[in-house]
Write a protein that holds these residues in place. Structure first.
Motif, mmCIF file in Angstrom:
data_model
loop_
_atom_site.group_PDB
_atom_site.id
_atom_site.type_symbol
_atom_site.label_atom_id
_atom_site.label_comp_id
_atom_site.label_asym_id
_atom_site.label_seq_id
_atom_site.Cartn_x
_atom_site.Cartn_y
_atom_site.Cartn_z
ATOM 1 N N LEU A 65 53.719 15.317 8.120
ATOM 2 C CA LEU A 65 53.267 16.706 7.996
ATOM 3 C C LEU A 65 53.689 17.235 6.631
ATOM 4 O O LEU A 65 54.769 17.802 6.467
ATOM 5 C CB LEU A 65 53.847 17.555 9.127
ATOM 6 N N GLU A 66 52.835 17.046 5.649
ATOM 7 C CA GLU A 66 53.147 17.489 4.285
ATOM 8 C C GLU A 66 53.204 19.014 4.241
ATOM 9 O O GLU A 66 52.349 19.697 4.821
ATOM 10 C CB GLU A 66 52.083 16.938 3.331
ATOM 11 N N PHE A 67 54.168 19.550 3.522
ATOM 12 C CA PHE A 67 54.496 20.976 3.583
ATOM 13 C C PHE A 67 53.310 21.873 3.245
ATOM 14 O O PHE A 67 52.974 22.795 4.003
ATOM 15 C CB PHE A 67 55.673 21.279 2.646
ATOM 16 N N ASN A 68 52.661 21.650 2.107
ATOM 17 C CA ASN A 68 51.611 22.570 1.665
ATOM 18 C C ASN A 68 50.440 22.618 2.637
ATOM 19 O O ASN A 68 49.864 23.682 2.882
ATOM 20 C CB ASN A 68 51.110 22.170 0.270
ATOM 21 N N VAL A 69 50.083 21.472 3.200
ATOM 22 C CA VAL A 69 49.014 21.438 4.197
ATOM 23 C C VAL A 69 49.479 22.083 5.498
ATOM 24 O O VAL A 69 48.766 22.875 6.112
ATOM 25 C CB VAL A 69 48.551 19.992 4.448
ATOM 26 N N ASN A 70 50.693 21.764 5.896
ATOM 27 C CA ASN A 70 51.191 22.218 7.192
ATOM 28 C C ASN A 70 51.387 23.729 7.258
ATOM 29 O O ASN A 70 51.272 24.329 8.324
ATOM 30 C CB ASN A 70 52.509 21.512 7.516
ATOM 31 N N VAL A 71 51.667 24.364 6.126
ATOM 32 C CA VAL A 71 51.811 25.817 6.112
ATOM 33 C C VAL A 71 50.488 26.492 6.463
ATOM 34 O O VAL A 71 50.449 27.462 7.221
ATOM 35 C CB VAL A 71 52.312 26.303 4.734
ATOM 36 N N ASP A 72 49.397 25.978 5.939
ATOM 37 C CA ASP A 72 48.091 26.604 6.173
ATOM 38 C C ASP A 72 47.010 25.529 6.275
ATOM 39 O O ASP A 72 46.201 25.349 5.365
ATOM 40 C CB ASP A 72 47.781 27.587 5.049
ATOM 41 N N PRO A 73 46.982 24.790 7.386
ATOM 42 C CA PRO A 73 46.022 23.694 7.517
ATOM 43 C C PRO A 73 44.568 24.159 7.543
ATOM 44 O O PRO A 73 43.681 23.428 7.100
ATOM 45 C CB PRO A 73 46.421 23.004 8.827
ATOM 46 N N GLY A 74 44.318 25.365 8.037
ATOM 47 C CA GLY A 74 42.952 25.871 8.052
ATOM 48 C C GLY A 74 42.392 26.006 6.648
ATOM 49 O O GLY A 74 41.239 25.627 6.375
ATOM 50 N N SER A 75 43.199 26.550 5.748
ATOM 51 C CA SER A 75 42.751 26.693 4.358
ATOM 52 C C SER A 75 42.601 25.329 3.692
ATOM 53 O O SER A 75 41.652 25.097 2.926
ATOM 54 C CB SER A 75 43.746 27.556 3.580
ATOM 55 N N ALA A 76 43.533 24.419 3.959
ATOM 56 C CA ALA A 76 43.433 23.073 3.378
ATOM 57 C C ALA A 76 42.156 22.387 3.843
ATOM 58 O O ALA A 76 41.443 21.755 3.048
ATOM 59 C CB ALA A 76 44.662 22.248 3.765
ATOM 60 N N ARG A 77 41.853 22.505 5.117
ATOM 61 C CA ARG A 77 40.639 21.878 5.652
ATOM 62 C C ARG A 77 39.394 22.433 4.965
ATOM 63 O O ARG A 77 38.495 21.679 4.574
ATOM 64 C CB ARG A 77 40.558 22.101 7.158
ATOM 65 N N LEU A 78 39.348 23.755 4.790
ATOM 66 C CA LEU A 78 38.187 24.372 4.143
ATOM 67 C C LEU A 78 38.034 23.888 2.716
ATOM 68 O O LEU A 78 36.929 23.542 2.274
ATOM 69 C CB LEU A 78 38.312 25.892 4.179
ATOM 70 N N VAL A 79 39.125 23.854 1.957
ATOM 71 C CA VAL A 79 39.056 23.433 0.556
ATOM 72 C C VAL A 79 38.532 22.006 0.456
ATOM 73 O O VAL A 79 37.634 21.705 -0.353
ATOM 74 C CB VAL A 79 40.427 23.563 -0.123
ATOM 75 N N PHE A 80 39.060 21.100 1.284
ATOM 76 C CA PHE A 80 38.649 19.699 1.176
ATOM 77 C C PHE A 80 37.244 19.448 1.713
ATOM 78 O O PHE A 80 36.630 18.431 1.371
ATOM 79 C CB PHE A 80 39.668 18.794 1.867
#
Length: 299
Positions: free
Chosen positions: A159-174
């Motif tokens: 669970l990488e920190f930057n993704v885990n803090v806001d996985p919804g935003s990470a998913r959208l960006v990728f």
């Protein structure tokens, strides 16, 4: 190329910002993410970093808090986010009134494909900009992210920190079809480290910024040793920005990225290599090339 740095400073963020400025990257603005430490401390730290650099790059605040798994990381960065160094809020620098996502949109309209977004923290601000302007992807072509995890030998996703803090935003960006997204992973950030003695000796440097790096680094070196066995300064964010300074430093491979944003596995990141994609992940790097960039910058 123009650059926006999205940051949550943070020791390694601070060092990366200084590396970018000292290597004359054309940074047009900082957008503040909510991640490593409470946002009020990040605001203060960004102003302090600019004071030490003697720079006056415009700064824009992001969202006060993310919605998801938000746990700050003082255990790595110290009480105020700059290691054992505690600074009063002495800076007279001010943040702009414009919101971070609005600045990203405005800059994309002005610079278009001559703009790269560099993200050191959770991807909240970029995700908000994507949601606010459906045409952003047609103008902003280049995104560089520090985050995610890729280790095909590990069965359990980290669970990488930057993704885990806001996985919804990470998913959208990728999932957004930017022309190219380059990703420097947690694994590369852990492997790229500078020798402890070199870093500690920076505290005696004649260069003010180098002394600052030596001062703030001790806490992060302790964290790197305790968590990864690294005897030296682990450098996720500086490695990311160094990949711009020396493009031969990191090998990137095409990949597909799937972020789990709901349910009990929320925050997991699954990366698989691909023949072709708009996303490229770091799969190898040259440690000595990175150390050269670091030591040429801070000495």
């Amino acid at each position: 190329m123009k650059y926006i740095i999205d940051t949550d400073p943070g020791i390694d963020d601070a060092i990366a910002i200084m590396m970018g400025v000292k290597n004359n990257l054309d940074i047009i603005g900082f957008t503040l993410a909510s991640g490593n430490i409470p946002v009020e401390k990040s605001e203060k730290n960004l102003k302090i970093i600019q004071e030490f650099l003697g720079s006056n790059i415009k700064m824009y605040k992001g969202s006060k808090e993310n919605k998801c798994n938000h746990e700050t990381a003082e255990y790595a960065h110290g009480k105020d986010g700059l290691g054992y160094a505690v600074f009063p809020d002495f800076s007279k620098k001010k943040f702009q009134k414009m919101k971070a996502e609005d600045f990203i949109i405005k800059a994309s309209k002005k610079y278009k494909d001559d703009l790269t977004m560099i993200c050191f923290g959770p991807l909240t601000n970029l995700a908000r900009a994507i949601k606010k302007d459906k045409n952003l992807v047609k103008r902003l072509k280049h995104v560089l992210v520090m985050g995610t995890t890729y280790n095909p030998d590990e069965k359990e996703p980290y669970l990488e920190f930057n993704v885990n803090v806001d996985p919804g935003s990470a998913r959208l960006v990728f999932k957004t079809p930017f022309e190219d997204i380059k990703v420097v992973t947690h694994e590369i950030g852990v492997k790229s480290f500078v020798e402890k003695d070199y870093v500690l000796n920076l505290r005696e440097s004649d260069d003010l910024v180098s002394r600052f790096v030596g001062l703030i680094a001790e806490k992060y070196m302790e964290f790197s040793y305790d968590h990864y066995g690294t005897i030296g300064l682990g450098t996720p964010d500086p490695t990311t920005i160094a990949s711009i300074i020396d493009p031969l430093m990191i090998k990137f491979s095409y990949c597909n990225v799937d972020i789990v944003s709901r349910g009990e596995d929320k925050g997991e990141c699954h990366i698989t290599l691909a023949d072709k994609s708009n996303v490229m992940v770091s799969t190898d790097f040259d440690l000595e090339r990175f150390r050269k960039v670091f030591k040429d910058t801070f000495k």
